[in-house]
Scaffold this active site. Structure first.
Site, PDB file in Angstrom:
ATOM      1  N   HIS A 170      58.219 -12.215 -23.845  1.00 58.39           N
ATOM      2  CA  HIS A 170      58.088 -12.916 -22.568  1.00 58.39           C
ATOM      3  C   HIS A 170      59.437 -12.818 -21.871  1.00 58.39           C
ATOM      4  O   HIS A 170      60.472 -12.648 -22.527  1.00 58.39           O
ATOM      5  CB  HIS A 170      57.732 -14.386 -22.788  1.00 58.39           C
ATOM      6  CG  HIS A 170      56.385 -14.584 -23.409  1.00 58.39           C
ATOM      7  ND1 HIS A 170      56.191 -15.229 -24.594  1.00 58.39           N
ATOM      8  CD2 HIS A 170      55.162 -14.201 -22.984  1.00 58.39           C
ATOM      9  CE1 HIS A 170      54.904 -15.237 -24.891  1.00 58.39           C
ATOM     10  NE2 HIS A 170      54.258 -14.616 -23.934  1.00 58.39           N
TER      11      HIS A 170
ATOM     12  N   ASP B 287      61.770 -15.122 -23.380  1.00 58.47           N
ATOM     13  CA  ASP B 287      62.205 -14.776 -24.745  1.00 58.47           C
ATOM     14  C   ASP B 287      63.482 -13.943 -24.635  1.00 58.47           C
ATOM     15  O   ASP B 287      64.337 -13.975 -25.517  1.00 58.47           O
ATOM     16  CB  ASP B 287      61.164 -13.924 -25.490  1.00 58.47           C
ATOM     17  CG  ASP B 287      59.899 -14.703 -25.846  1.00 58.47           C
ATOM     18  OD1 ASP B 287      60.011 -15.908 -26.132  1.00 58.47           O
ATOM     19  OD2 ASP B 287      58.813 -14.089 -25.841  1.00 58.47           O
TER      20      ASP B 287
HETATM   21  C1  3MF Z   1      47.413 -16.243 -25.461  1.00 60.28           C
HETATM   22  C2  3MF Z   1      48.068 -14.969 -25.760  1.00 60.28           C
HETATM   23  C3  3MF Z   1      49.477 -14.834 -25.297  1.00 60.28           C
HETATM   24  C4  3MF Z   1      49.800 -13.460 -24.785  1.00 60.28           C
HETATM   25  C5  3MF Z   1      51.280 -13.347 -24.520  1.00 60.28           C
HETATM   26  C6  3MF Z   1      51.684 -12.026 -23.987  1.00 60.28           C
HETATM   27  C7  3MF Z   1      51.070 -16.297 -26.277  1.00 60.28           C
HETATM   28  O1  3MF Z   1      46.174 -16.373 -26.019  1.00 60.28           O
HETATM   29  O2  3MF Z   1      47.482 -14.122 -26.379  1.00 60.28           O
HETATM   30  O3  3MF Z   1      50.303 -15.159 -26.402  1.00 60.28           O
HETATM   31  O4  3MF Z   1      49.419 -12.467 -25.674  1.00 60.28           O
HETATM   32  O5  3MF Z   1      51.607 -14.310 -23.606  1.00 60.28           O
HETATM   33  O6  3MF Z   1      51.145 -11.749 -22.798  1.00 60.28           O
END
Ligand code: 3MF
Ligand code: MG
Length: 347
Positions: free
Chosen positions: A51, A54
């Protein structure tokens, strides 16, 4: 098989979690990001899903120069560990401005925030040398249908995709559909919706999908068919392999943990399409069980990767001639029992 694919794997730092759930706090101490990066290679992973925050924590409070300096620092860490950033995704579900979604919020100020944040995400990706932006459209939906104008919401999403393509002429946008959670209904629930947005965009070759097994299952669909659909359009940017035991909260179980045959079919479809030959990652999005002791907990990542590779063997050792014979004879009863025995490892 000649020249078998050497699969490369990725996961996101959030997959090494502290074990909180909506009903209880963290059960493990937080494990710092820098230390997480050091775990990847020994676990058999070379791709990192990220992210924007992150990469650059506290992003909203930083100047562009500070943001890019931090991104450069993270790039050096990743390079040092021999890791490739697979994608960067704008985290548009934490801030106050995204309570009712970002791109589809009824508030012009919230939409402006979402767009600012998206541009920053793209700039961070560029600083990392990464070309893929993932849009998991978490809060772009509603709790009650009447809350937003759904048609206008789709138009707004379409405009954002085009604006992203304009902002950086080299990026690809990978839309990760999910039908619900956190909203009651999301505006882009399936890969079909994502691919419609792609074709309606100004450069469809740069708009693809990312399919998460559990998200497809939550939509009542088979993930392997969803993947096949995207592959038929050459629009499978990546996958988030995991599993889901029925229609309940988003579980992010280990790949194959709920249904081995559904896992087998995803691997079969990917392998048969040559997925990975152009460097695509086999991405995981799995959550450790809250009950697991230790810190950091990484068994779920190891097991999911290993299960994928075991399934690759199952796909490669399928008796193709027999499969064709049974298809020709329309004997799917025989085919099913053959497949079940093959998966169980019995003759
Ligand atoms: C939510 C997800 C997310 C996405 C991530 C990357 C936190 O169900 O799957 O994980 O995969 O945000 O885009
Ligand atoms: Mg995911």
């Amino acid at each position: 098989m000649s020249n078998p694919i050497n699969y490369r794997f990725s996961f996101g730092p959030w997959n090494i979690s502290e074990g909180a759930d909506p009903f209880g706090p963290e059960v493990r101490a937080a494990f710092p990001h820098e230390k997480k990066f050091a775990l990847y290679r020994e676990l058999g992973f070379e791709g990192v899903q990220l992210h924007d925050d992150d990469v650059v924590p506290g992003l909203d409070g930083l100047t562009p120069a500070q943001m890019l300096a931090k991104a450069g620092e993270v790039k050096r860490v990743l390079d040092g560990e021999g890791l490739t950033p697979e994608f960067v995704a704008p985290r548009l579900w934490f801030a106050e401005q995204t309570v009712d979604g970002g791109y589809t919020s009824n508030s012009a100020a919230d939409r402006a925030y979402a767009w600012e944040r998206t541009q920053k995400c793209i700039d961070i990706a560029r600083a990392l040398g990464c070309r893929a932006i993932v849009l998991w459209l978490s809060r772009e939906g509603t709790y009650i249908r009447e809350a937003k104008d759904a048609r206008l919401a789709y138009e707004r999403l379409q405009k954002v995709v085009d604006a992203m393509l304009d902002h950086d002429s080299e990026i690809e946008v990978w839309i990760e559909p999910k039908p619900n959670e956190p909203t009651d209904q999301a505006y882009v629930p399936t890969i079909g919706h994502a691919i419609a947005l792609a074709y309606a965009s100004k450069d469809h070759r740069r708009v693809k999908g990312l399919i998460e097994s559990a998200h497809a299952l939550l939509a009542g669909l088979d993930p392997s068919d969803e993947m096949a659909f995207a592959l038929a359009h050459d629009k499978l940017g990546s996958v988030h392999l995991n599993d889901q035991n029925g229609l309940k909260y988003d579980q992010d179980k280990n790949f194959g943990g709920a249904n081995l045959r559904v896992a087998f079919n995803q691997v079969r479809v990917l392998e048969e399409a040559g997925y990975g030959r152009r460097g695509e990652f086999v991405g995981l999005d799995v959550k450790a069980m809250r009950t697991q002791r230790g810190c950091p907990v990484t068994e779920h990542l190891k097991a999911s990767r290993e299960l994928f590779l075991l399934m690759v063997e199952k796909v490669r050792t399928l008796d193709r001639a027999l499969m064709e014979e049974m298809r020709g004879a329309r004997d799917y009863e025989a085919m099913e029992f053959y497949l079940l025995r093959h998966l169980m490892g019995v003759k």
